[in-house]
Scaffold this motif. Structure first.
Motif, PDB file in Angstrom:
ATOM      1  N   PHE A 173       0.836  -1.213   0.000  1.00 54.10           N
ATOM      2  CA  PHE A 173       0.000   0.000   0.000  1.00 54.10           C
ATOM      3  C   PHE A 173       0.855   1.241   0.000  1.00 54.10           C
ATOM      4  O   PHE A 173       1.780   1.332   0.820  1.00 54.10           O
ATOM      5  CB  PHE A 173      -0.868  -0.017   1.264  1.00 54.10           C
TER       6      PHE A 173
ATOM      7  N   SER B  79       4.159  -6.215   2.711  1.00 52.02           N
ATOM      8  CA  SER B  79       3.446  -5.323   3.633  1.00 52.02           C
ATOM      9  C   SER B  79       1.948  -5.580   3.586  1.00 52.02           C
ATOM     10  O   SER B  79       1.514  -6.664   3.970  1.00 52.02           O
ATOM     11  CB  SER B  79       3.822  -3.876   3.342  1.00 52.02           C
ATOM     12  N   MET B  80       1.115  -4.665   3.062  1.00 54.72           N
ATOM     13  CA  MET B  80      -0.319  -4.976   2.957  1.00 54.72           C
ATOM     14  C   MET B  80      -0.519  -6.255   2.147  1.00 54.72           C
ATOM     15  O   MET B  80      -1.410  -7.060   2.438  1.00 54.72           O
ATOM     16  CB  MET B  80      -1.067  -3.819   2.291  1.00 54.72           C
TER      17      MET B  80
ATOM     18  N   TYR C 237      -0.375  -8.979   4.495  1.00 55.07           N
ATOM     19  CA  TYR C 237      -1.616  -9.165   5.279  1.00 55.07           C
ATOM     20  C   TYR C 237      -2.616  -9.985   4.446  1.00 55.07           C
ATOM     21  O   TYR C 237      -3.326 -10.849   4.971  1.00 55.07           O
ATOM     22  CB  TYR C 237      -2.278  -7.828   5.631  1.00 55.07           C
TER      23      TYR C 237
ATOM     24  N   ARG D 228      -5.655   5.077  11.191  1.00 55.42           N
ATOM     25  CA  ARG D 228      -6.254   4.752   9.876  1.00 55.42           C
ATOM     26  C   ARG D 228      -7.479   5.636   9.650  1.00 55.42           C
ATOM     27  O   ARG D 228      -7.680   6.159   8.547  1.00 55.42           O
ATOM     28  CB  ARG D 228      -6.712   3.288   9.824  1.00 55.42           C
TER      29      ARG D 228
ATOM     30  N   MET E  12       4.058   8.897   3.834  1.00 55.58           N
ATOM     31  CA  MET E  12       4.787   7.620   3.725  1.00 55.58           C
ATOM     32  C   MET E  12       6.107   7.704   2.973  1.00 55.58           C
ATOM     33  O   MET E  12       7.052   6.980   3.284  1.00 55.58           O
ATOM     34  CB  MET E  12       3.906   6.592   2.993  1.00 55.58           C
TER      35      MET E  12
ATOM     36  N   MET F 206      -7.030  -2.739   6.032  1.00 55.23           N
ATOM     37  CA  MET F 206      -5.894  -2.935   6.955  1.00 55.23           C
ATOM     38  C   MET F 206      -6.330  -2.685   8.398  1.00 55.23           C
ATOM     39  O   MET F 206      -5.950  -3.409   9.311  1.00 55.23           O
ATOM     40  CB  MET F 206      -4.731  -2.025   6.557  1.00 55.23           C
TER      41      MET F 206
HETATM   42  C1  MLT Z   1       2.178  -1.116   3.225  1.00 58.44           C
HETATM   43  O1  MLT Z   1       3.326  -0.785   2.913  1.00 58.44           O
HETATM   44  O2  MLT Z   1       1.531  -1.946   2.569  1.00 58.44           O
HETATM   45  C2  MLT Z   1       1.528  -0.411   4.401  1.00 58.44           C
HETATM   46  O3  MLT Z   1       2.346   0.607   4.850  1.00 58.44           O
HETATM   47  C3  MLT Z   1       1.257  -1.328   5.534  1.00 58.44           C
HETATM   48  C4  MLT Z   1       0.520  -0.676   6.654  1.00 58.44           C
HETATM   49  O4  MLT Z   1       0.192   0.518   6.571  1.00 58.44           O
HETATM   50  O5  MLT Z   1       0.254  -1.355   7.654  1.00 58.44           O
END
Ligand code: MLT
Length: 260
Positions: A25, A90-91, A94, A128, A147, A186
């Motif tokens: 993400f 990362s995401m 998940y 979030r 970010m 997330m």
């Molecule tokens: C990602 O890089 O996918 C996100 O930063 C993950 C997150 O925000 O938990």
């Protein structure tokens, strides 16, 4: 070449063991462009764009990591792939863990890159919500500006400026709808920590030593908990080790692919 599946646009290259790579993400499949080329002699790589990212259409509303996993499964079905190595950053990690929980029989191996198993803390969920409100009001610049300075190992902004530029371009292409849906997915993702000890699939855990977004201690904890796993910590890399230290990342994946 970008192609159309039932729901997700994706890039595909190479032949051999199917390897599905799920982006983080707020990126899209281009973050895997180097691997689509360099690993094409080792695997059949498939890199989708999640809804609202890259070339895939916008999501209808809020979504979940399970929904993303379901869409990835539909893509494998469309391509006639029974079992794949599923990897995510990362995401994407998940979502990979959601895939493990929902479709363990469809796995040949797992790659967990720059990710963690735990759910968001109460504070993280609040963050979030704040970001969702900010994005709805001011656009995705809120996320990109927050970010981008944390993505790479600090020295790599000067040493590999083209990667910093490329990432900014990729992020800028995200839609508000895609970003909001991903943030809510997330925020609401379940804790995958209890799942780890049940994973039977061979697993590669890979992480940049200088990741400022998810600390390497998370990777160490996952590798410790997953029975058949190996851990690769990559020096001089932050959150995007596949871009910052491509050859080392590729070497780890290549060696892993030959074992699954
Ligand atoms: C990602 O890089 O996918 C996100 O930063 C993950 C997150 O925000 O938990």
């Amino acid at each position: 070449m970008a192609q159309k599946s039932s729901t997700l646009e994706f890039h595909e290259s190479g032949s051999g063991t199917p390897l599905l790579l799920i982006h983080g993400f707020p990126f899209h499949s281009q973050m895997w462009a180097r691997q689509l080329e360099s690993l094409s002699t080792d695997a059949r790589l498939i890199a989708p764009d999640l809804p609202g990212f890259g070339k895939t259409g916008k999501p209808a509303g809020e979504t979940t990591v399970d929904q993303y996993a379901k869409e990835c499964l539909a893509l494998l079905d469309t391509l006639g792939i029974d079992r794949a190595v599923v990897g995510g950053l990362s995401m994407g990690g998940y979502i990979t863990l959601a895939f493990v929980r929902l479709y363990p029989d469809r796995l040949r191996g797992l790659i967990l890159a720059s990710t963690k198993a735990g759910a968001d803390s109460a504070e993280g969920k609040g963050g979030r919500d704040k970001t969702i409100a900010g994005v709805k009001e001011k656009g995705i610049g809120v996320v990109v500006e927050g970010m981008h300075p944390k993505l790479l190992a600090p020295a790599n902004y000067a040493q590999q400026p083209s990667i910093a530029t490329e990432l900014k371009e990729i992020m800028d292409q995200s839609s508000v709808e895609g970003v909001v849906a991903a943030l809510s997915a997330m925020r609401d993702r379940p804790d995958s920590a209890p799942l780890l000890s049940t994973i039977k699939t061979p697993t590669l855990v890979i992480h940049g030593k200088e990741d400022a977004i998810i600390p390497p201690s998370e990777a160490e904890a996952m590798a410790k908990a997953i029975p058949n796993s190996e851990l690769r910590l990559i020096a001089n890399a932050g959150h995007l080790p596949n871009m910052e230290q491509q050859s080392e990342f590729d070497r780890a994946v290549r060696e892993f692919l030959h074992k699954v």
